[in-house]
Design a protein around this motif. Structure first.
Motif: not given
Length: 302
Positions: A71-82, A107-118
């Motif tokens: 996400c930081v890499i995208l932001q460095q190129h002016g692209i907004e991320s979640i 980075i301001r936009n966050i999507l909060a997830l539990t996550g998939d099983p290992v």
């Protein structure tokens, strides 16, 4: 980082949510390795067509670059991320550290997830953490935004300012479980919702009418590009809770060009979703370059 060197946060997605625009997001995987070139190429094709690009956090428990770093890499190129944040791999200390770091890096936009099983992924012998799950992660972010850590202790160097969303599956078999989960996420601070892959638009309409619209939080319907009948059958077999209808599989199987038929189906679904909810979340695994074509076919622009 000195204040003068801190990156300026991108905020068009939050502004679009708050102003009631029809929202368009797209999902992209970070690289499997240290070279972000392909991810950047795909992101540039989406720039100006979507409000923000979701960067997955170990989706399907498959190893990839850190979502935050990507996400930081995208932001460095002016692209907004979640930035997707999953609970599977980090305990409450690590999650809070990453969230504070995301804020500091703009980075301001966050999507909060539990996550998939290992066990579903490419390192099935890895140790899962799951110290929290998505509802408690939402609660954690709300506390950080109020200047408190998980233990209710003050953040001595300032609160975060994170705009947080959550996942939802309107097709969940149990309506009572769907309602309970949705309401708990609203109460925990979710400001927007992105849905899993939607095939049952009657069920989506029921969810929007009875639960989502009264809650006043935008829902983005998950639209998935099906590339072939084989692809659709694989999803039915391997993705829990998804049932791609047989008529869609038949269309793909009978098409002279299954990929073009998949694009047409996705565009039709975008138009159906537009009648029901406040946005679409586009998923085209390894073919993110086709998302603009789907949006063009549906006549959707920012």
């Amino acid at each position: 980082m000195p204040e003068s060197a801190a990156p300026s946060p991108l905020s068009s997605f939050r502004s679009a949510v708050q102003s009631g625009q029809f929202l368009i997001t797209a999902e992209a995987c970070p690289p499997k390795g240290g070279d972000p070139t392909h991810m950047l190429e795909m992101a540039r094709l989406l720039q100006g067509r979507v409000h923000a690009i979701n960067i997955t956090d170990g989706s399907r428990a498959v190893l990839r670059m850190s979502s935050l770093a990507a996400c930081v890499i995208l932001q460095q190129h002016g692209i907004e991320s979640i930035c997707q944040v999953a609970c599977r791999d980090r305990n409450r200390i690590g999650l809070q550290s990453d969230l504070m770091g995301a804020h500091a890096l703009g980075i301001r936009n966050i999507l909060a997830l539990t996550g998939d099983p290992v066990k579903a992924g490419d390192h099935p012998d890895a140790k899962a953490v799951f110290d929290l799950e998505s509802v408690r992660l939402l609660q954690m972010i709300r506390q950080l935004n109020h200047g408190l850590d998980w233990n209710q202790k003050p953040l001595t160097d300032g609160a975060t300012d994170l705009f947080v969303g959550a996942a939802i599956d309107p097709q969940l078999a149990s309506w009572s479980s769907l309602q309970s989960r949705f309401e708990r996420k609203i109460e925990a601070g979710a400001q927007f919702f992105q849905s899993q892959l939607i095939c049952d638009f009657d069920r989506l309409e029921k969810f929007m009418t009875q639960l989502a619209t009264p809650a006043g939080k935008p829902v983005l319907a998950g639209i998935f590009l099906l590339k072939s009948a084989k692809n659709a059958q694989f999803i039915n077999r391997c993705v829990p809770g998804v049932n791609i209808p047989q008529p869609i599989i038949d269309r793909l199987e009978q098409a002279a060009d299954p990929l073009q038929e998949g694009i047409a189906i996705a565009a039709e679904q975008v138009l159906m979703a537009r009648q029901l909810c406040q946005g679409v979340h586009m998923m085209a695994v390894k073919r993110e370059d086709l998302i603009p074509k789907i949006l063009d076919l549906a006549g959707i622009t920012l």
